[in-house]
Scaffold this active site. Structure first.
Site, PDB file in Angstrom:
ATOM      1  N   ALA A   1      74.654  -9.561  30.083  1.00  0.00           N
ATOM      2  CA  ALA A   1      76.011 -10.107  30.186  1.00  0.00           C
ATOM      3  C   ALA A   1      76.870  -9.826  28.960  1.00  0.00           C
ATOM      4  O   ALA A   1      78.065  -9.563  29.076  1.00  0.00           O
ATOM      5  CB  ALA A   1      75.925 -11.615  30.427  1.00  0.00           C
TER       6      ALA A   1
ATOM      7  N   GLU B   1      77.054  -7.440  26.875  1.00  0.00           N
ATOM      8  CA  GLU B   1      77.296  -6.054  26.488  1.00  0.00           C
ATOM      9  C   GLU B   1      78.603  -5.551  27.110  1.00  0.00           C
ATOM     10  O   GLU B   1      78.621  -4.720  28.009  1.00  0.00           O
ATOM     11  CB  GLU B   1      76.078  -5.206  26.884  1.00  0.00           C
ATOM     12  CG  GLU B   1      74.819  -5.686  26.163  1.00  0.00           C
ATOM     13  CD  GLU B   1      73.509  -5.104  26.698  1.00  0.00           C
ATOM     14  OE1 GLU B   1      73.563  -4.189  27.551  1.00  0.00           O
ATOM     15  OE2 GLU B   1      72.439  -5.563  26.264  1.00  0.00           O
TER      16      GLU B   1
ATOM     17  N   ARG C   1      73.026 -13.433  27.509  1.00  0.00           N
ATOM     18  CA  ARG C   1      72.390 -12.182  27.942  1.00  0.00           C
ATOM     19  C   ARG C   1      71.928 -12.221  29.402  1.00  0.00           C
ATOM     20  O   ARG C   1      72.077 -11.245  30.136  1.00  0.00           O
ATOM     21  CB  ARG C   1      71.192 -11.916  27.036  1.00  0.00           C
ATOM     22  CG  ARG C   1      70.236 -10.805  27.477  1.00  0.00           C
ATOM     23  CD  ARG C   1      69.073 -10.727  26.502  1.00  0.00           C
ATOM     24  NE  ARG C   1      67.968  -9.905  26.950  1.00  0.00           N
ATOM     25  CZ  ARG C   1      67.731  -8.657  26.549  1.00  0.00           C
ATOM     26  NH1 ARG C   1      68.557  -8.071  25.706  1.00  0.00           N
ATOM     27  NH2 ARG C   1      66.679  -7.991  26.987  1.00  0.00           N
TER      28      ARG C   1
ATOM     29  N   ASN D   1      66.608  -7.158  33.259  1.00  0.00           N
ATOM     30  CA  ASN D   1      65.913  -5.933  32.864  1.00  0.00           C
ATOM     31  C   ASN D   1      64.434  -6.180  32.561  1.00  0.00           C
ATOM     32  O   ASN D   1      63.773  -5.331  31.972  1.00  0.00           O
ATOM     33  CB  ASN D   1      66.598  -5.297  31.645  1.00  0.00           C
ATOM     34  CG  ASN D   1      66.480  -3.787  31.657  1.00  0.00           C
ATOM     35  OD1 ASN D   1      66.429  -3.157  32.711  1.00  0.00           O
ATOM     36  ND2 ASN D   1      66.424  -3.190  30.477  1.00  0.00           N
TER      37      ASN D   1
ATOM     38  N   HIS E   1      73.958   0.260  28.653  1.00  0.00           N
ATOM     39  CA  HIS E   1      73.702  -0.933  27.853  1.00  0.00           C
ATOM     40  C   HIS E   1      74.334  -0.760  26.475  1.00  0.00           C
ATOM     41  O   HIS E   1      74.853   0.303  26.134  1.00  0.00           O
ATOM     42  CB  HIS E   1      72.189  -1.156  27.686  1.00  0.00           C
ATOM     43  CG  HIS E   1      71.492  -1.640  28.911  1.00  0.00           C
ATOM     44  ND1 HIS E   1      70.964  -2.906  29.028  1.00  0.00           N
ATOM     45  CD2 HIS E   1      71.208  -1.016  30.085  1.00  0.00           C
ATOM     46  CE1 HIS E   1      70.399  -3.045  30.206  1.00  0.00           C
ATOM     47  NE2 HIS E   1      70.532  -1.908  30.870  1.00  0.00           N
TER      48      HIS E   1
ATOM     49  N   GLU F   1      71.933   3.303  25.503  1.00  0.00           N
ATOM     50  CA  GLU F   1      72.387   2.219  24.627  1.00  0.00           C
ATOM     51  C   GLU F   1      73.589   2.729  23.843  1.00  0.00           C
ATOM     52  O   GLU F   1      73.458   3.562  22.946  1.00  0.00           O
ATOM     53  CB  GLU F   1      71.267   1.787  23.681  1.00  0.00           C
ATOM     54  CG  GLU F   1      70.074   1.151  24.378  1.00  0.00           C
ATOM     55  CD  GLU F   1      70.274  -0.319  24.710  1.00  0.00           C
ATOM     56  OE1 GLU F   1      71.355  -0.860  24.368  1.00  0.00           O
ATOM     57  OE2 GLU F   1      69.363  -0.927  25.302  1.00  0.00           O
TER      58      GLU F   1
END
Length: 344
Positions: free
Chosen positions: A104, A106, A158, A175, A229, A304
């Site tokens: 959440a 990110e 998160r 994840n 991400h 990422e």
């Protein structure tokens, strides 16, 4: 820390004023934007605003954009999927599937998903080579409830928002909730109060069920799965659950290398790439492992994106352009390599 005589330096006494300032700046920016039109580089958007924008795309691009709802979040937010084609009418092309906002907090992840959408639709002439033989399927926000919660209550949340067996601890890490090699204590946690809580069983979250169903829906033609991400400048490949390497690992490494090299040449940004287990840390029940191990993805990857802001997850609006334009250089280069390596 003082009691244990640990040397330390206090960087910030209270994050709340920073979060409030970022929220105020974002709201001020959005006042200048006429929804449902979005200026990706000018603000961060809520889940409902993103859905509102997605719903306008089929009318603007009637031959090239299709929106479907694949399910609902725990709090009954619609989870929508955008398919982008070149409009030639050819069915069952291979698929590049991109998701965002599994975690959440990110926020740059949905911004990146929206930027990819605009590159493929609004900048079609520049990017039509990416759509000639492939369709793109994009899910900008997977963890809709958690993402909305970061806009209203807790900026650094998160997990999901579904209650757990512990009334004091809400949410599951999506994840760690996927049903491929789920449940290893190395790489996930059975404790509902931990950020990497895996759930009581695989796919016990409606959001992971929806993403699972999307992956399986395209499993007969899923060439590349990319999960967006932040943060860390990594291209992470399976496996996360073991130090073994999957078949065709070197082929996936070549795709990741294409992205990393393109970014270096463009901005001097440095990315690391390799298996999640080695490059970052062990994970159990993650989406990329499921995409490769169950959904037959030819290439599966977590990207990422770079850090920004105070904690890395919290870029200011002024950071968006630099982050997404650099990241697009890498995503585009990897797409070109996927298309070259796995022609339709």
């Amino acid at each position: 820390l003082e009691g244990y005589r640990v040397e330390h330096r206090l960087l910030i006494k209270d994050l709340a004023p920073l979060v409030q300032a970022q929220r105020a700046e974002n709201l001020k920016r959005k006042q200048r934007i006429q929804l449902p039109h979005l200026e990706v580089l000018e603000a961060f958007y809520t889940h409902s605003e993103i859905n509102y924008y997605l719903d306008t795309l089929p009318a603007r691009f009637p031959k090239r954009a299709q929106v479907k709802q694949f399910g609902w979040s725990y709090e009954r937010r619609p989870l929508k999927v955008l398919t982008i084609t070149n409009g030639d009418g050819r069915r069952n092309k291979p698929v590049i599937l991109v998701d965002g906002t599994v975690h959440a907090r990110e926020w740059i992840s949905p911004s990146m998903a929206l930027y990819i959408i605009q590159q493929l639709l609004d900048n079609y002439v520049e990017n039509q080579d990416l759509l000639e033989d492939f369709d793109w399927v994009i899910v900008p926000v997977v963890n809709a409830d958690g993402y909305e919660y970061t806009h209203t209550d807790s900026r650094y949340w998160r997990k999901t928002r579904r209650p757990t067996s512990n009334p004091d601890c809400v949410g599951t890490d999506l994840n760690r909730n996927f049903g491929y090699e789920w449940g290893h204590d190395e790489g996930s946690s059975p404790d509902p109060c931990e950020d990497i809580y895996r759930g009581e069983q695989p796919f016990d979250q409606p959001e992971s069920q929806v993403l699972r169903d999307i992956l399986l829906h395209y499993s007969d033609r899923l060439t590349w799965y990319l999960s967006l991400h932040s943060y860390g400048n990594y291209f992470l490949l399976p496996w996360g659950y073991t130090n073994d390497f999957p078949d065709h690992y070197q082929d996936m490494m070549s795709v990741a290398e294409a992205g990393a090299m393109a970014i270096i040449h463009s901005t001097n940004g440095i990315y690391s790439w390799g298996s999640t287990y080695y490059v970052l840390y062990p994970t159990s029940g993650d989406t990329a492992d499921f995409a490769l191990g169950v959904a037959n993805a030819t290439v599966a990857m977590t990207m990422e994106l770079p850090a920004a802001g105070f904690l890395g997850f919290d870029p200011w609006v002024s950071h968006i352009e630099g982050l997404v334009t650099e990241s697009w250089v890498g995503v585009r280069a990897m797409a070109v390599e996927v298309i070259r390596r796995y022609p339709a």
